[in-house]
Design an enzyme around this catalytic site. Structure first.
Site, PDB file in Angstrom:
ATOM      1  N   TYR A   1       1.320  27.685 -10.621  1.00  0.00           N
ATOM      2  CA  TYR A   1       2.257  26.928  -9.626  1.00  0.00           C
ATOM      3  C   TYR A   1       2.611  25.678 -10.479  1.00  0.00           C
ATOM      4  O   TYR A   1       3.974  25.305 -10.691  1.00  0.00           O
ATOM      5  CB  TYR A   1       1.982  26.807  -8.542  1.00  0.00           C
ATOM      6  CG  TYR A   1       2.578  25.767  -7.676  1.00  0.00           C
ATOM      7  CD1 TYR A   1       4.100  25.404  -7.370  1.00  0.00           C
ATOM      8  CD2 TYR A   1       2.105  24.592  -7.338  1.00  0.00           C
ATOM      9  CE1 TYR A   1       4.851  24.718  -6.902  1.00  0.00           C
ATOM     10  CE2 TYR A   1       2.416  23.435  -6.913  1.00  0.00           C
ATOM     11  CZ  TYR A   1       4.106  23.343  -6.422  1.00  0.00           C
ATOM     12  OH  TYR A   1       4.516  22.464  -5.962  1.00  0.00           O
TER      13      TYR A   1
ATOM     14  N   LEU B   1      -2.990  22.727   5.141  1.00  0.00           N
ATOM     15  CA  LEU B   1      -4.173  22.394   5.821  1.00  0.00           C
ATOM     16  C   LEU B   1      -3.807  21.744   7.233  1.00  0.00           C
ATOM     17  O   LEU B   1      -4.328  22.101   8.215  1.00  0.00           O
ATOM     18  CB  LEU B   1      -4.931  21.294   5.308  1.00  0.00           C
ATOM     19  CG  LEU B   1      -6.300  20.813   5.610  1.00  0.00           C
ATOM     20  CD1 LEU B   1      -7.366  21.817   6.066  1.00  0.00           C
ATOM     21  CD2 LEU B   1      -6.988  19.537   4.999  1.00  0.00           C
TER      22      LEU B   1
HETATM   23  N1  UFG Z   1      -7.781  23.862   2.985  1.00  0.00           N
HETATM   24  C1  UFG Z   1      -8.986  24.452   3.526  1.00  0.00           C
HETATM   25  N2  UFG Z   1      -8.752  25.542   4.512  1.00  0.00           N
HETATM   26  C2  UFG Z   1      -7.372  25.918   4.819  1.00  0.00           C
HETATM   27  C3  UFG Z   1      -6.147  25.343   4.111  1.00  0.00           C
HETATM   28  C4  UFG Z   1      -6.494  24.272   3.004  1.00  0.00           C
HETATM   29  O1  UFG Z   1     -10.094  23.958   3.505  1.00  0.00           O
HETATM   30  O2  UFG Z   1      -7.214  26.824   5.458  1.00  0.00           O
HETATM   31  C5  UFG Z   1      -8.144  22.847   1.932  1.00  0.00           C
HETATM   32  C6  UFG Z   1      -7.635  23.213   0.482  1.00  0.00           C
HETATM   33  O3  UFG Z   1      -8.641  23.721  -0.078  1.00  0.00           O
HETATM   34  C7  UFG Z   1      -7.277  21.853  -0.077  1.00  0.00           C
HETATM   35  C8  UFG Z   1      -6.812  21.063   1.147  1.00  0.00           C
HETATM   36  O4  UFG Z   1      -7.028  21.636   2.082  1.00  0.00           O
HETATM   37  O5  UFG Z   1      -8.535  21.073  -0.456  1.00  0.00           O
HETATM   38  C9  UFG Z   1      -5.365  20.849   1.259  1.00  0.00           C
HETATM   39  O6  UFG Z   1      -4.748  22.262   0.965  1.00  0.00           O
HETATM   40  P1  UFG Z   1      -3.154  22.621   1.027  1.00  0.00           P
HETATM   41  O7  UFG Z   1      -2.956  23.903   0.888  1.00  0.00           O
HETATM   42  O8  UFG Z   1      -2.716  22.237   2.261  1.00  0.00           O
HETATM   43  O9  UFG Z   1      -2.451  21.619  -0.080  1.00  0.00           O
HETATM   44  P2  UFG Z   1      -2.806  21.786  -1.629  1.00  0.00           P
HETATM   45  O10 UFG Z   1      -3.558  20.538  -1.724  1.00  0.00           O
HETATM   46  O11 UFG Z   1      -3.327  23.203  -1.999  1.00  0.00           O
HETATM   47  O12 UFG Z   1      -1.208  21.916  -2.185  1.00  0.00           O
HETATM   48  C10 UFG Z   1      -0.340  21.003  -1.761  1.00  0.00           C
HETATM   49  C11 UFG Z   1       0.964  21.491  -2.067  1.00  0.00           C
HETATM   50  C12 UFG Z   1       1.458  22.062  -3.624  1.00  0.00           C
HETATM   51  C13 UFG Z   1       1.095  20.666  -4.386  1.00  0.00           C
HETATM   52  C14 UFG Z   1      -0.366  20.177  -4.045  1.00  0.00           C
HETATM   53  C15 UFG Z   1      -0.326  18.898  -4.969  1.00  0.00           C
HETATM   54  O13 UFG Z   1       1.109  22.796  -1.212  1.00  0.00           O
HETATM   55  O14 UFG Z   1       2.599  22.372  -3.560  1.00  0.00           O
HETATM   56  O15 UFG Z   1      -0.372  19.889  -2.486  1.00  0.00           O
HETATM   57  O16 UFG Z   1      -1.453  18.173  -4.482  1.00  0.00           O
HETATM   58  F1  UFG Z   1       1.131  20.867  -5.703  1.00  0.00           F
END
Ligand code: UFG
Length: 335
Positions: free
Chosen positions: A143, A192
Site C-alpha cells: 500500500y 482501530l
Molecule cells: N489495531 C488493532 N486491532 C484492530 C485494528 C487495529 O490492534 O482490530 C491496531 C493496528 O495494529 C495499528 C493501530 O491499531 O497498530 C491502528 O490501526 P488502523 O488499522 O486503524 O490504522 P493503520 O495505522 O494500520 O493505517 C492507517 C491508515 C493507512 C495509513 C496509515 C498511516 O488506514 O491508510 O494509517 O499511518 F497508511
C-alpha cells in the site's frame, strides 16, 4: 475566488470531509467515485456526482471535457495496509494505473494542480521520531509503496509538464465532521477507533490487539491520530501554495497514542468497558508512527483545530452512536 475542483474518492471517508470543507469555502465540487468504498449518502446535494472508476479512461475524458477544473483532489485508492500484504498486486497495480490515468487526463486538459492523498506508511524504518519530510522513504507495505510510486509519477509530471502537486502524507485519519452529517464507515471496517467503539457497544464481542510485544511503553503500536477536518483544512491551504511550486507535507498532530490508550479513551468517552483480546502482530504494521508537521505549520500557518485524542474520539462516537448502521442506515431512512 471560487474554484472548481474534481474530487476523486469524494464519497469516501477523508474525501467527503474535504468536499464539505471545499463547499463551506464557496468552491464548486465534482465528486468522481466508483462507490466501492464510498457512499452516495456522503455526497452533499450541492456537489455534482459522477459514479465511475478511474480505470475507465473514457469516463475520465468525459468529466474533463464537461467541466473546467482549477485543480484535482485525488483520494480514490485502496487504502488498507493489511489487505495490501495479502494482495500486493491489487495495490501496486490498482492504485498506480488509476492515478496514472488521472494524471494524464489532467495534463491533457491543462489542469495543472493536484493535491494527493499520500501516507505515513512511506516511512517504514524511521530513524527519528517525530517523522519529518527529510526522513528516508522505505514503504512499510505494498500500500505505502503504491502511494510512493504515485508520488514519483507526480514528480515527473511536474518536471515534464509543469503539473504542480502537493503530496500530503497523512498519519491516522480519525474523527467525524462536527456538522453531524459525515463520519467513518468502511466495509469491512479495519480501523482501530470504529472497531473499539463497536466493541464498547457490543456490536462486536471484543477488540483484538494486534501484538502487545512491540518495543513501546505498553507493548502496543503507537499512532498519531489526526482529525479528518484538520486534514481537509490542510488541503485547502496547499491549494493556494501550488500557485508557486510542488510541495510535500507530513500531516499529524505530533503526539502518539498506543492501541491501549485509544481503548482507554473510548472507555472514558462512551462510559462503557471494552473487552480486549491479545492477538498476533498484523503483517505490515510499524511499531511507532508520529508526525512532525512543523513544515506545514511554518509554511502555511496550518495547525490542528482538534489536536486532543479524547475530543477526536468524542466526535467519532457522536456520529457512530447517531448512525449505528453508518451511511447505509441514512440511505434507507431517506427512501
Ligand atoms: N489495531 C488493532 N486491532 C484492530 C485494528 C487495529 O490492534 O482490530 C491496531 C493496528 O495494529 C495499528 C493501530 O491499531 O497498530 C491502528 O490501526 P488502523 O488499522 O486503524 O490504522 P493503520 O495505522 O494500520 O493505517 C492507517 C491508515 C493507512 C495509513 C496509515 C498511516 O488506514 O491508510 O494509517 O499511518 F497508511
Amino acid at each position: 475566488t471560487p474554484k472548481t475542483i474534481l474530487v476523486t474518492g469524494g464519497a469516501g471517508y477523508v474525501g467527503s470531509h474535504c468536499v464539505a470543507e471545499l463547499l463551506d469555502h464557496g468552491h464548486r465540487v465534482v465528486v468522481f467515485d466508483n462507490l466501492r468504498q464510498g457512499h452516495v449518502a456522503a455526497v452533499p446535494p450541492e456537489a455534482a456526482f459522477v459514479q465511475a472508476d478511474l480505470a475507465d479512461e473514457a469516463a475520465l475524458a468525459r468529466v474533463f471535457a464537461e467541466w473546467r477544473f482549477d485543480a484535482v483532489f485525488h483520494f480514490a485508492a485502496l487504502s488498507v495496509v493489511g489487505e495490501s500484504m495479502r494482495d500486493p498486486h491489487a495495490y501496486l497495480h490498482g492504485n498506480t494505473v488509476t492515478s496514472l490515468n488521472l494524471i494524464r487526463a489532467a495534463v491533457k486538459a491543462g489542469v495543472m494542480k493536484l493535491v494527493f492523498s499520500s501516507t505515513a506508511n512511506l516511512f517504514g524504518s524511521p530513524k527519528r521520531i517525530p517523522i519529518d519530510e527529510d526522513e528516508a522513504i522505505d514503504p512499510g507495505s505494498p500500500y505505502g509503496e503504491s502511494k510512493f510510486m504515485i508520488e514519483r509519477a507526480l514528480h515527473w509530471a511536474d518536471r515534464c509538464h509543469g503539473l504542480r502537486s502537493a503530496c500530503l502524507r497523512y498519519f491516522n485519519a480519525a474523527g467525524a465532521h462536527p456538522n453531524g452529517k459525515l463520519g467513518e464507515d468502511h466495509s469491512p471496517e479495519t480501523h482501530l477507533i470504529p472497531l473499539v467503539m463497536d466493541a464498547a457497544t457490543g456490536k462486536r464481542p471484543h477488540i483484538e490487539i494486534f501484538g502487545d510485544d512491540y518495543d513501546t511503553h505498553d507493548g502496543t503500536c503507537i499512532r498519531d491520530y489526526i482529525h479528518v477536518c484538520d486534514l481537509a483544512d490542510a488541503h485547502l491551504r496547499v491549494l493556494d501554495a501550488l500557485e508557486e511550486r510542488s510541495v510535500r507535507y507530513n500531516l499529524g498532530n505530533g503526539t502518539g497514542y498506543s492501541v491501549r490508550e485509544v481503548i482507554s479513551s473510548v472507555e472514558r468517552i462512551t462510559g462503557r468497558s471494552v473487552p480486549v483480546k491479545i492477538g498476533p502482530r498484523r503483517p505490515g504494521d510499524l511499531p511507532v508512527l508520529i508526525a512532525s508537521s512543523e513544515r506545514i505549520r511554518r509554511d502555511l500557518g496550518w495547525q490542528p483545530r482538534f489536536p486532543d485524542l479524547d475530543s477526536i474520539i468524542a466526535g467519532a462516537w457522536a456520529w457512530r452512536s447517531a448512525h449505528p448502521h453508518g451511511f447505509r442506515g441514512l440511505a434507507a431512512a431517506a427512501e
